[in-house]
Design a protein around this motif. Sequence first.
Motif, mmCIF file in Angstrom:
data_model
loop_
_atom_site.group_PDB
_atom_site.id
_atom_site.type_symbol
_atom_site.label_atom_id
_atom_site.label_comp_id
_atom_site.label_asym_id
_atom_site.label_seq_id
_atom_site.Cartn_x
_atom_site.Cartn_y
_atom_site.Cartn_z
ATOM 1 N N ILE A 65 -42.327 42.662 -28.103
ATOM 2 C CA ILE A 65 -40.995 42.834 -28.686
ATOM 3 C C ILE A 65 -40.095 43.528 -27.662
ATOM 4 C CG2 ILE A 65 -39.665 43.958 -30.532
ATOM 5 C CD1 ILE A 65 -42.357 43.703 -32.168
ATOM 6 N N GLY A 66 -38.934 42.935 -27.442
ATOM 7 C CA GLY A 66 -37.944 43.552 -26.551
ATOM 8 C C GLY A 66 -38.408 43.564 -25.097
ATOM 9 N N ASP A 67 -37.643 44.324 -24.302
ATOM 10 C CA ASP A 67 -37.890 44.372 -22.865
ATOM 11 C C ASP A 67 -38.407 45.766 -22.516
ATOM 12 O OD1 ASP A 67 -37.715 44.633 -20.154
ATOM 13 O OD2 ASP A 67 -35.837 43.507 -19.967
ATOM 14 N N PHE A 68 -39.684 45.830 -22.197
ATOM 15 C CA PHE A 68 -40.325 47.143 -21.961
ATOM 16 C C PHE A 68 -39.658 47.898 -20.800
ATOM 17 C CE2 PHE A 68 -43.571 49.652 -19.692
ATOM 18 C CZ PHE A 68 -43.802 50.601 -20.671
ATOM 19 N N SER A 69 -39.407 47.198 -19.680
ATOM 20 C CA SER A 69 -38.833 47.872 -18.503
ATOM 21 C C SER A 69 -37.468 48.447 -18.850
ATOM 22 C CB SER A 69 -38.669 46.903 -17.339
ATOM 23 O OG SER A 69 -39.840 46.211 -17.164
ATOM 24 N N LYS A 70 -36.704 47.654 -19.580
ATOM 25 C CA LYS A 70 -35.361 48.116 -19.970
ATOM 26 C C LYS A 70 -35.489 49.365 -20.850
ATOM 27 C CE LYS A 70 -31.189 46.177 -21.964
ATOM 28 N NZ LYS A 70 -31.238 46.034 -23.409
ATOM 29 N N GLY A 71 -36.421 49.304 -21.804
ATOM 30 C CA GLY A 71 -36.635 50.449 -22.720
ATOM 31 C C GLY A 71 -37.021 51.699 -21.942
ATOM 32 N N MET A 72 -37.874 51.533 -20.951
ATOM 33 C CA MET A 72 -38.300 52.686 -20.157
ATOM 34 C C MET A 72 -37.120 53.235 -19.362
ATOM 35 S SD MET A 72 -41.375 53.530 -20.778
ATOM 36 C CE MET A 72 -42.280 54.409 -19.518
ATOM 37 N N ALA A 73 -36.305 52.324 -18.871
ATOM 38 C CA ALA A 73 -35.153 52.750 -18.072
ATOM 39 C C ALA A 73 -34.181 53.571 -18.916
ATOM 40 C CB ALA A 73 -34.464 51.519 -17.483
ATOM 41 N N GLU A 74 -34.151 53.292 -20.214
ATOM 42 C CA GLU A 74 -33.216 54.007 -21.095
ATOM 43 C C GLU A 74 -33.748 55.381 -21.513
ATOM 44 O OE1 GLU A 74 -32.760 51.291 -24.304
ATOM 45 O OE2 GLU A 74 -31.495 49.931 -23.136
ATOM 46 N N SER A 75 -35.018 55.641 -21.217
ATOM 47 C CA SER A 75 -35.628 56.870 -21.749
ATOM 48 C C SER A 75 -35.229 58.106 -20.936
ATOM 49 C CB SER A 75 -37.154 56.728 -21.735
ATOM 50 O OG SER A 75 -37.585 56.625 -20.397
ATOM 51 N N ASP A 76 -35.301 59.279 -21.591
ATOM 52 C CA ASP A 76 -35.089 60.556 -20.884
ATOM 53 C C ASP A 76 -36.418 61.136 -20.420
ATOM 54 O OD1 ASP A 76 -32.432 60.352 -21.630
ATOM 55 O OD2 ASP A 76 -32.768 61.434 -23.515
ATOM 56 N N HIS A 77 -37.484 60.837 -21.175
ATOM 57 C CA HIS A 77 -38.813 61.389 -20.850
ATOM 58 C C HIS A 77 -39.828 60.259 -20.912
ATOM 59 C CE1 HIS A 77 -37.323 65.500 -21.770
ATOM 60 N NE2 HIS A 77 -36.593 64.851 -22.661
ATOM 61 N N GLN A 78 -40.908 60.466 -20.194
ATOM 62 C CA GLN A 78 -41.954 59.428 -20.224
ATOM 63 C C GLN A 78 -43.338 60.072 -20.218
ATOM 64 O OE1 GLN A 78 -41.219 56.817 -16.898
ATOM 65 N NE2 GLN A 78 -39.297 56.037 -17.789
ATOM 66 N N ILE A 79 -44.241 59.425 -20.912
ATOM 67 C CA ILE A 79 -45.656 59.828 -20.827
ATOM 68 C C ILE A 79 -46.372 58.609 -20.260
ATOM 69 C CG2 ILE A 79 -47.730 60.402 -22.150
ATOM 70 C CD1 ILE A 79 -45.791 61.582 -24.303
ATOM 71 N N HIS A 80 -47.195 58.833 -19.261
ATOM 72 C CA HIS A 80 -47.838 57.687 -18.618
ATOM 73 C C HIS A 80 -49.337 57.669 -18.848
ATOM 74 C CE1 HIS A 80 -44.510 55.823 -16.452
ATOM 75 N NE2 HIS A 80 -43.987 57.054 -16.491
ATOM 76 N N SER A 81 -49.769 56.539 -19.325
ATOM 77 C CA SER A 81 -51.201 56.240 -19.417
ATOM 78 C C SER A 81 -52.049 57.343 -20.070
ATOM 79 C CB SER A 81 -51.738 55.926 -18.018
ATOM 80 O OG SER A 81 -52.769 54.990 -18.152
ATOM 81 N N ALA A 82 -51.557 57.853 -21.177
ATOM 82 C CA ALA A 82 -52.375 58.813 -21.940
ATOM 83 C C ALA A 82 -53.514 58.045 -22.611
ATOM 84 C CB ALA A 82 -51.527 59.505 -22.985
ATOM 85 N N GLU A 83 -54.648 58.703 -22.757
ATOM 86 C CA GLU A 83 -55.834 57.965 -23.225
ATOM 87 C C GLU A 83 -56.306 58.426 -24.598
ATOM 88 O OE1 GLU A 83 -59.137 57.415 -20.361
ATOM 89 O OE2 GLU A 83 -60.415 58.064 -22.032
ATOM 90 N N ILE A 84 -56.688 57.451 -25.398
ATOM 91 C CA ILE A 84 -57.333 57.749 -26.689
ATOM 92 C C ILE A 84 -58.609 56.915 -26.733
ATOM 93 C CG2 ILE A 84 -57.154 57.581 -29.207
ATOM 94 C CD1 ILE A 84 -54.156 57.508 -28.964
ATOM 95 N N ARG A 85 -59.656 57.499 -27.253
ATOM 96 C CA ARG A 85 -60.869 56.713 -27.501
ATOM 97 C C ARG A 85 -61.202 56.787 -28.979
ATOM 98 N NH1 ARG A 85 -64.191 55.105 -23.075
ATOM 99 N NH2 ARG A 85 -63.246 55.807 -21.143
ATOM 100 N N LEU A 86 -61.477 55.648 -29.538
ATOM 101 C CA LEU A 86 -61.813 55.639 -30.972
ATOM 102 C C LEU A 86 -63.212 55.062 -31.148
ATOM 103 C CD1 LEU A 86 -58.364 54.551 -32.383
ATOM 104 C CD2 LEU A 86 -59.453 56.763 -32.636
ATOM 105 N N PRO A 87 -63.991 55.677 -32.037
ATOM 106 C CA PRO A 87 -65.399 55.283 -32.149
ATOM 107 C C PRO A 87 -65.620 54.212 -33.223
ATOM 108 C CG PRO A 87 -64.996 57.208 -33.471
ATOM 109 C CD PRO A 87 -63.660 56.783 -32.933
ATOM 110 N N SER A 88 -66.855 53.891 -33.418
ATOM 111 C CA SER A 88 -67.221 52.924 -34.461
ATOM 112 C C SER A 88 -67.408 53.651 -35.798
ATOM 113 C CB SER A 88 -68.518 52.233 -34.052
ATOM 114 O OG SER A 88 -68.827 51.200 -34.948
ATOM 115 N N GLN A 89 -67.605 52.897 -36.822
ATOM 116 C CA GLN A 89 -67.922 53.472 -38.144
ATOM 117 C C GLN A 89 -68.862 52.497 -38.843
ATOM 118 O OE1 GLN A 89 -64.633 53.722 -41.003
ATOM 119 N NE2 GLN A 89 -65.647 55.323 -42.182
ATOM 120 N N TYR A 90 -69.823 53.038 -39.538
ATOM 121 C CA TYR A 90 -70.789 52.197 -40.260
ATOM 122 C C TYR A 90 -70.310 52.020 -41.706
ATOM 123 C CZ TYR A 90 -75.189 51.146 -42.739
ATOM 124 O OH TYR A 90 -76.151 50.599 -43.557
#
Length: 1349
Positions: free
Chosen positions: A737-762
């Motif tokens: 959806i939309g143009d990611f580069s344009k959206g980033m260019a409009e931002s005042d702050h950025q977070i880059h490549s933060a990581e989340i890991r989610l596990p399995s569930q039985y």
Amino acid sequence: MEHNNTVQLITTPTKIIKSQNQKLVFAVNGERFELSNVDPSTTLLQFLRSHTRFKSVKLGCGEGGCGACNVLLSKFDTNLKQIEDYIANSCLTLLCSINGCSITTTEGLGNSKDGFHSIHQRFAGFHATQCGFCTPGMCVSLFSALVNAEKTERPEATLGFSKLTVSEAEKSISGNLCRCTGYRPIADVCKSFAGDVDMEDLGLNSFWKRDAKLPKLPFYDSKQICTYPEFLKNEDFGLDSINYQNAYWHSPMSMDELGSVLLDEKSLKVKLVVGNTGISYYKEYEKYDKYIDLRFIPELSVIKISSSCIDIGATVSISKVISALKDVEADESGIVLKKIALHFEKIATEAVRNVASIGGNLVMAQRQNFPSDIATVLLAVKTKVTILKGVKKEIITLEDFLERPSLDSKSVLVSVHIPFSEQPNNGYSNISKTKRLFETYRASPRPLGNALPYLNAAFLADVSSCDSDVIIDNIQLAFGSFGVKHVVRASEVENYLVGKPLTVSVLSQSLKLARRFVSPEDGTSHPAYRSSLAVDYLFDFLYPLVDSKVNSSRGNNSSLIYNDCERTMLLSSAKQVIESSHEHYPVGEPIVKSGAAIQASGEAVFVDDIPSPLNCVYGAFIYSTKPLARVKSVNLKSEEDVIGLVSYKDFPEGGDNVGAKTIFGPEPLFANDLTECTGQRIAFVVADTQKNADMAADMSIVDYDIMNLEPPILTVEQAVEKSSFFEVPSFIYPSQIGDFSKGMAESDHQIHSAEIRLPSQYYFYMETQTALAVPDEDNCIVVYSSIQVPEYAQSVIARCLNIPEHNVRVITRRVGGGFGGKALKAMPIATACALAAYKLRRPVRTYVNRKTDMIMAGGRHPMKINYTVGFKSNGKITALHLDVLVNAGMSTDISPILPSNMIGTLKKYNFGALSFDFKICKTNHSSKSAMRGPGEVQASYIAEAVIEHIASVLNIDVGLIREINFHDFDSLKLFYGVSAGEPLEYTLPTIWDKLMTSSNFDYRVEMVNEFNRCNIWRKKGLSRVPMLHEVSLRATPGKVSILRDGSIVVEVGGIELGQGLWTKVKQMTAYGLSAVRCDGSDGLLEKVRVVQADTLSMVQGGFTAGSTTSEASCEAVRICCNVLVERLKPIKEKLEERMGSVKWEVLIMQANGQSVNLSASSYFVPEFMDMRYINYGAAVSEVEVNLLTGETKILQADIIYDCGQSLNPAVDLGQIEGAFVQGIGFFMLEEYLTNSDGLVVADGTWTYKIPTIDTIPSQLNVQIVNSGPHKKRVLSSKASGEPPLLLASSVHCATRAAIKEARNQLRSWKGLEGSDSFFQLDVPATMPVVKTLCGLDSVDFYLQSLLST
Ligand SMILES: Cc1cc2nc3c(=O)[nH]c(=O)nc-3n(C[C@H](O)[C@H](O)[C@H](O)COP(=O)(O)OP(=O)(O)OC[C@H]3O[C@@H](n4cnc5c(N)ncnc54)[C@H](O)[C@@H]3O)c2cc1C
Ligand code: FES
Ligand code: FES
């Protein structure tokens, strides 16, 4: 009524052995049983399920951890002329041990023929059953509590109520697991019997209307059931030995007899037994020659209290020990003993404690290093034990006993001696001011027990005060269960403390020593957490003594930080608000779930309850324990009792090796020469009983070879490295959806490549995978399967056997919980049975044991997510990019749908521009499958994690960040297209505001802040989270037929999984047919029966999944009803002209007379433009975190959910609450752990902890809003099955908020300025995870801060 049954019990139907003189006599539900040949290893559950008609005892775990098999055991004391009644787990109880007992199961309380018991009626009326698999066990637990309450000397309760208190009533089911309901309605059933219940506190039920709460509960008569029949009282129970083949059971009545039985046969394999609960932890696959029941030897079973100690016979049950300890009246010793009793109440469950002996526990600790609570607590109070070896008796300290080499199998622990406190021997200070302190601790994921602790501890100290100093005269510090062989005394710490005035620095130094001392052995999980618990418990014990005088500081010797009463507080209150619509009566009514009462009475038939056909044999899977290896051979340890082995070599000519399939491809039934994951099916061993099949599978030896094979791919990173991916067809890949580069260019702050890991569930459905295949004439086969997709199983079986699909009839009546796990994953179970039946030409069935089920299940998709996000200074997000690596396992299953499912839910916020890259990684893990909200629950969480991250970076209230990123209708349309529907259908903003008011949010924020200011070791957090969940309708068939007497039979494609599909379908049928407008159409509901799915009767049944099968099935049925109404109307009008009003039965009689076709079928195909829509809801959760243990208590949850015009608000309420609690399991509790090869090691109730009644929100308020007409929905209704699960992320977010407070406090102790930076809180946020984030060394810094001020 009394019956006489003389049964010859054998475990193998084919081998009958000559009767002996000795006999086993007992009663089950008033019927007499007499057995003369019994295999001593037979459990009561095995006997009841395979030799009687009482199938209500269900096998949920086989290890005492779920309560599904609970029975009431009653004994008659001939001396006291008293009946003793208690619950026990029939899966652990050995049949030989119930001689002279009476067993009551839920069938014994009542039934559909003679009338249901009020327990059954209330389970139905309070909407407290869904799949119903746990319900019989729940009923028995409650019944036992009621029976025992009547025996107390409390004043008589009001007529119709019991002497039970509300709190006892709730606790009566604390040892029972339910995976469907979320427990709230079950708690209401229990409370409804309590003498002190406030009827206003009871939740939605069918007994009274909300506005007119006149109690009209089904009457409870405490005298209705006789638990011990008269005829048993006069029996002679002289059983001293019984046998089967060469295995014997002995019940010696004296030490001499025991001595001679033990000496008798030196070479035999002997097992001493008491409660037999030890086999729960130490599974036994070997058979013994001799079982010696120790319970009838007086010396081992008495409790003696003298002036100096209490002597407890080794066979005394933990429950009886608790009562005895509570009853001792002796000053300080009394307090110590009462505290021991309170600790013992957290051991296991009531059903286990009732039979488990104190001696059995200590022997397990001594011999097998069992992490015992009893050993730890008793070590601190200097307990001694008496042991007997041959004829030699010895009294030694518990410490010595534990240190010795393992007790041999013929040595006997005779008794346990707990000394009373001697007056503190004060060597350091003024005797008159001495005081004894005693405290015990255990940190476990379930406050009421039913979970082993990460660490337990017991501290006993004599302290005295001298001027303003407190001096420790004596101290015993025992630590156990933390990954050591057995409990240990921290003597270095003790020696350091003794004789010193207790100051902050002395305390601080002692904690350092304790941390060093409590050092778990290599391989123990969470070692640093366990060590820190030791430190924190010691701190809790000693800190109140620092700087204060003994007498005033601890008063009643209670802990500062922990309070037993608070710890064990359960569901204090709940509120349900429903807005139903009567427009389409009876659709919209909260009617009782179809079949609820027969589920409670145990009459509901699940697949494994179908009696075995003649000649039936049983299968068990042999699975791989290697992730990638050649299978060279499969060898069985013993061929005895084995009938056959089925593997990939056994497909009939032309048959394929296929066990499951979707549109994305098939999955093999068995590994061929190469196994590609742990848990992969290698073979199916068939034996004469399920037990023998399981034993044969368990003891089989698979010979692997990994020479010249590439290493397995076990992580998503390795999959990326090797480009090992499954393809996602472009037609289901979501659009950016939309143009990611344009959206980033409009931002005042950025977070880059933060990581989340989610596990399995039985899944933890209470009924594990099961099927029964019966060969039929002409190459046909009938398969009874507990499955969500019978149509696909039919097709897979046909392909595997190379027969046409019309030769395969798959029948599914009800499923004991599915949650997605009985879709793809049930197909191989049905197929393996079919293949074995086909090969052996005889019926084959399997009931997969819990361990194998957990190892093969796959479960929810684990994944790794990296996000990059740009946002304005006010928190408005301008662009978000996600890189998602999904671990799909070895075969495609449904994994390619994950991107579309995830993006459908992730888009709940207006991210400006949204781009993503999904990789569905093919790894050497068992294939992951759909689990309730597949991908959606993870995506919803990811969206919240991004929001929380931004709030933390900007230091702005997270609620404001959520709101500023909410969709308006235009952006909703942009993100969701046609699914967004009409502007009025976008109800989330209204729900959000409404929840703010109904949950009293602002006020509670203030209260939480105030609490956090005033409390050091507990912090609270509050969070409000929105939910959007897109669903899609699928085509589904229906058929409605009217029989001659006017009764109606309905078939639908959807399967009843407990989600109330049949109930809604019944309502819709009654509504649809009522359009004929006959006299008394109101009664049509009672005439409708929905019947089991049968793939040859109703084709194209499809998947029961995705939350929309109920409404689609309803629509299919409505179409059928319309056809029938059109056929019936002309006749009715003619009759009306003649007779005035027309009764339904008369109309149907006439229609039959005129040969009208009274059966109509349909295939509902949703319009493409209308098939997708969005569900909305929001939740506020408040939690309290204990900074010392990492324990999280959910204080309150408020949920508002939009059901459109609910088809049945009671059913939808059950779905909302149940899903929410299952979500709590995912976010807070359930660790589906594997070893480094990917083999599941959390493979039972000991290690896998789903929510229990003591871990759900203490206050749970749910409001179902009726958002009015939705033109394109089925009678304006919306789905409820999966979306509410996503709301449980609010609990996780609230926990994060509380931890943030703790971290800020820790920063201040460390002398750091400002607030803490962002941190990721793992899922699940278990105690070690929470505590680690709060600071494993927080106590040290706290003391340092004191020292520096
Ligand atoms: C679901 C569950 C949860 C549990 N949770 C906890 C917990 O949280 N904390 C905790 O401390 N314990 C816990 N336990 C362990 C429980 O306390 C023990 O299983 C129980 O006390 C063993 O007693 P028993 O009579 O059933 O022993 P049995 O199973 O009959 O025997 C166990 C072993 O001891 C031997 N034995 C028994 N009595 C004697 C004797 N007098 N002399 C010599 N040998 C003997 C037997 O031969 C056998 O090897 C739990 C158990 C279960 C099933
Ligand atoms: S089956 Fe017995 S407790 Fe689970
Ligand atoms: S109703 Fe309790 S497990 Fe399904």
